[in-house]
Design a protein around this motif. Structure first.
Motif, PDB file in Angstrom:
ATOM      1  N   VAL A 134       0.874  -1.177   0.000  1.00 19.28           N
ATOM      2  CA  VAL A 134       0.000   0.000   0.000  1.00 19.28           C
ATOM      3  C   VAL A 134       0.911   1.228   0.000  1.00 19.28           C
ATOM      4  O   VAL A 134       1.858   1.291   0.780  1.00 19.28           O
ATOM      5  CB  VAL A 134      -0.902   0.016   1.259  1.00 19.28           C
ATOM      6  CG1 VAL A 134      -1.754   1.270   1.288  1.00 19.28           C
ATOM      7  CG2 VAL A 134      -1.764  -1.225   1.333  1.00 19.28           C
ATOM      8  N   ASP A 135       0.638   2.171  -0.901  1.00 19.23           N
ATOM      9  CA  ASP A 135       1.417   3.412  -0.937  1.00 19.23           C
ATOM     10  C   ASP A 135       0.801   4.445  -0.007  1.00 19.23           C
ATOM     11  O   ASP A 135      -0.421   4.607   0.028  1.00 19.23           O
ATOM     12  CB  ASP A 135       1.460   3.988  -2.350  1.00 19.23           C
ATOM     13  CG  ASP A 135       2.282   3.121  -3.294  1.00 19.23           C
ATOM     14  OD1 ASP A 135       3.216   2.457  -2.830  1.00 19.23           O
ATOM     15  OD2 ASP A 135       1.972   3.107  -4.498  1.00 19.23           O
ATOM     16  N   LEU A 136       1.659   5.147   0.728  1.00 21.18           N
ATOM     17  CA  LEU A 136       1.235   6.206   1.641  1.00 21.18           C
ATOM     18  C   LEU A 136       2.086   7.431   1.348  1.00 21.18           C
ATOM     19  O   LEU A 136       3.311   7.372   1.447  1.00 21.18           O
ATOM     20  CB  LEU A 136       1.440   5.762   3.099  1.00 21.18           C
ATOM     21  CG  LEU A 136       1.172   6.797   4.177  1.00 21.18           C
ATOM     22  CD1 LEU A 136      -0.318   7.126   4.252  1.00 21.18           C
ATOM     23  CD2 LEU A 136       1.675   6.299   5.527  1.00 21.18           C
ATOM     24  N   ASN A 137       1.455   8.527   0.945  1.00 21.96           N
ATOM     25  CA  ASN A 137       2.170   9.781   0.701  1.00 21.96           C
ATOM     26  C   ASN A 137       1.991  10.676   1.915  1.00 21.96           C
ATOM     27  O   ASN A 137       0.873  10.874   2.386  1.00 21.96           O
ATOM     28  CB  ASN A 137       1.631  10.483  -0.543  1.00 21.96           C
ATOM     29  CG  ASN A 137       1.936   9.698  -1.801  1.00 21.96           C
ATOM     30  OD1 ASN A 137       3.042   9.205  -1.973  1.00 21.96           O
ATOM     31  ND2 ASN A 137       0.971   9.570  -2.673  1.00 21.96           N
ATOM     32  N   VAL A 138       3.114  11.224   2.407  1.00 23.34           N
ATOM     33  CA  VAL A 138       3.117  12.045   3.618  1.00 23.34           C
ATOM     34  C   VAL A 138       3.729  13.401   3.287  1.00 23.34           C
ATOM     35  O   VAL A 138       4.812  13.461   2.708  1.00 23.34           O
ATOM     36  CB  VAL A 138       3.933  11.364   4.746  1.00 23.34           C
ATOM     37  CG1 VAL A 138       3.932  12.227   6.000  1.00 23.34           C
ATOM     38  CG2 VAL A 138       3.405   9.969   5.028  1.00 23.34           C
ATOM     39  N   TRP A 139       3.033  14.493   3.670  1.00 26.44           N
ATOM     40  CA  TRP A 139       3.526  15.842   3.422  1.00 26.44           C
ATOM     41  C   TRP A 139       3.788  16.573   4.733  1.00 26.44           C
ATOM     42  O   TRP A 139       2.973  16.530   5.642  1.00 26.44           O
ATOM     43  CB  TRP A 139       2.502  16.654   2.628  1.00 26.44           C
ATOM     44  CG  TRP A 139       2.337  16.203   1.228  1.00 26.44           C
ATOM     45  CD1 TRP A 139       3.081  16.578   0.148  1.00 26.44           C
ATOM     46  CD2 TRP A 139       1.360  15.290   0.735  1.00 26.44           C
ATOM     47  NE1 TRP A 139       2.621  15.956  -0.972  1.00 26.44           N
ATOM     48  CE2 TRP A 139       1.564  15.153  -0.648  1.00 26.44           C
ATOM     49  CE3 TRP A 139       0.327  14.564   1.330  1.00 26.44           C
ATOM     50  CZ2 TRP A 139       0.786  14.339  -1.443  1.00 26.44           C
ATOM     51  CZ3 TRP A 139      -0.464  13.746   0.537  1.00 26.44           C
ATOM     52  CH2 TRP A 139      -0.224  13.638  -0.833  1.00 26.44           C
ATOM     53  N   VAL A 140       4.935  17.260   4.773  1.00 25.21           N
ATOM     54  CA  VAL A 140       5.319  18.049   5.942  1.00 25.21           C
ATOM     55  C   VAL A 140       5.983  19.340   5.458  1.00 25.21           C
ATOM     56  O   VAL A 140       6.777  19.311   4.520  1.00 25.21           O
ATOM     57  CB  VAL A 140       6.345  17.292   6.833  1.00 25.21           C
ATOM     58  CG1 VAL A 140       6.755  18.129   8.025  1.00 25.21           C
ATOM     59  CG2 VAL A 140       5.795  15.961   7.281  1.00 25.21           C
ATOM     60  N   GLY A 141       5.676  20.449   6.096  1.00 25.07           N
ATOM     61  CA  GLY A 141       6.423  21.688   5.885  1.00 25.07           C
ATOM     62  C   GLY A 141       6.259  22.353   4.538  1.00 25.07           C
ATOM     63  O   GLY A 141       5.237  22.230   3.891  1.00 25.07           O
ATOM     64  N   HIS A 142       7.300  23.057   4.118  1.00 25.48           N
ATOM     65  CA  HIS A 142       7.315  23.813   2.864  1.00 25.48           C
ATOM     66  C   HIS A 142       8.319  23.204   1.906  1.00 25.48           C
ATOM     67  O   HIS A 142       9.349  22.692   2.319  1.00 25.48           O
ATOM     68  CB  HIS A 142       7.724  25.270   3.120  1.00 25.48           C
ATOM     69  CG  HIS A 142       6.768  25.999   3.995  1.00 25.48           C
ATOM     70  ND1 HIS A 142       5.498  26.335   3.589  1.00 25.48           N
ATOM     71  CD2 HIS A 142       6.889  26.445   5.265  1.00 25.48           C
ATOM     72  CE1 HIS A 142       4.881  26.973   4.572  1.00 25.48           C
ATOM     73  NE2 HIS A 142       5.697  27.048   5.596  1.00 25.48           N
ATOM     74  N   ALA A 143       8.056  23.296   0.600  1.00 25.83           N
ATOM     75  CA  ALA A 143       8.969  22.752  -0.405  1.00 25.83           C
ATOM     76  C   ALA A 143      10.247  23.578  -0.520  1.00 25.83           C
ATOM     77  O   ALA A 143      11.249  23.098  -1.010  1.00 25.83           O
ATOM     78  CB  ALA A 143       8.276  22.683  -1.764  1.00 25.83           C
TER      79      ALA A 143
END
Length: 155
Positions: A134-143
């Motif tokens: 299972v793929d899980l995409n996680v986002w944190v902060g600024h690019a």
């Protein structure tokens, strides 16, 4: 007219610029941001203990995108309807972004706070069983894009 909507104008809305976190690299943004990435990684590892009976979960971490700098969010594609039990205690921290036909039936992409999406993703992993992922995409902060970088990427 005055106070009314203007029609016929083109617009771009909801564009998310994100940058993958490369393992072993230092995310731009300094120590505080590194702490947020480490915290997100810790939440993900605690949510998915190794098991032969569950699908493996493949997390990919990103800087920037649809997030607040201090609140990790995630998205996961589910092949089955999640149970309400998996979301107990999370309230309204998850939403379905889209539903589409899949190979074995309809799939849904869910998005929301990291802990809530991890709970749904864990339920999906158990239902799929070992030997799958299972793929899980996680986002944190600024690019942390530089001033002219986006225009250079578009050109």
């Amino acid at each position: 007219g005055e106070g009314g909507a203007v029609s016929g104008e083109d617009a771009v809305k909801g564009v998310n610029i994100t940058r993958a976190v490369v393992e072993g690299s230092e995310p731009s943004g300094g120590g505080q941001l590194n702490g947020h990435v480490e915290e997100a990684m810790s939440i993900v590892s605690a949510s998915f203990p190794p098991s032969d009976d569950s699908a493996s979960v493949h997390p990919v971490y990103f800087m920037g995108g649809p997030v607040a700098p201090d609140q990790a969010t995630a998205a996961c594609v589910l092949s089955q309807d999640p149970s309400l039990d998996a979301l107990e205690g999370f309230g309204e921290m998850v939403c379905t972004i889209f539903e589409a036909p899949g190979e074995s039936g309809p799939v849904k992409m869910v998005y929301g706070r990291l802990q809530a999406v991890c709970a749904l993703c864990a339920e999906e992993a158990k239902a799929l069983g070992g030997g799958t992922s299972v793929d899980l995409n996680v986002w944190v902060g600024h690019a942390a894009w530089t001033r002219g970088q986006l225009m250079g990427e578009i050109a």
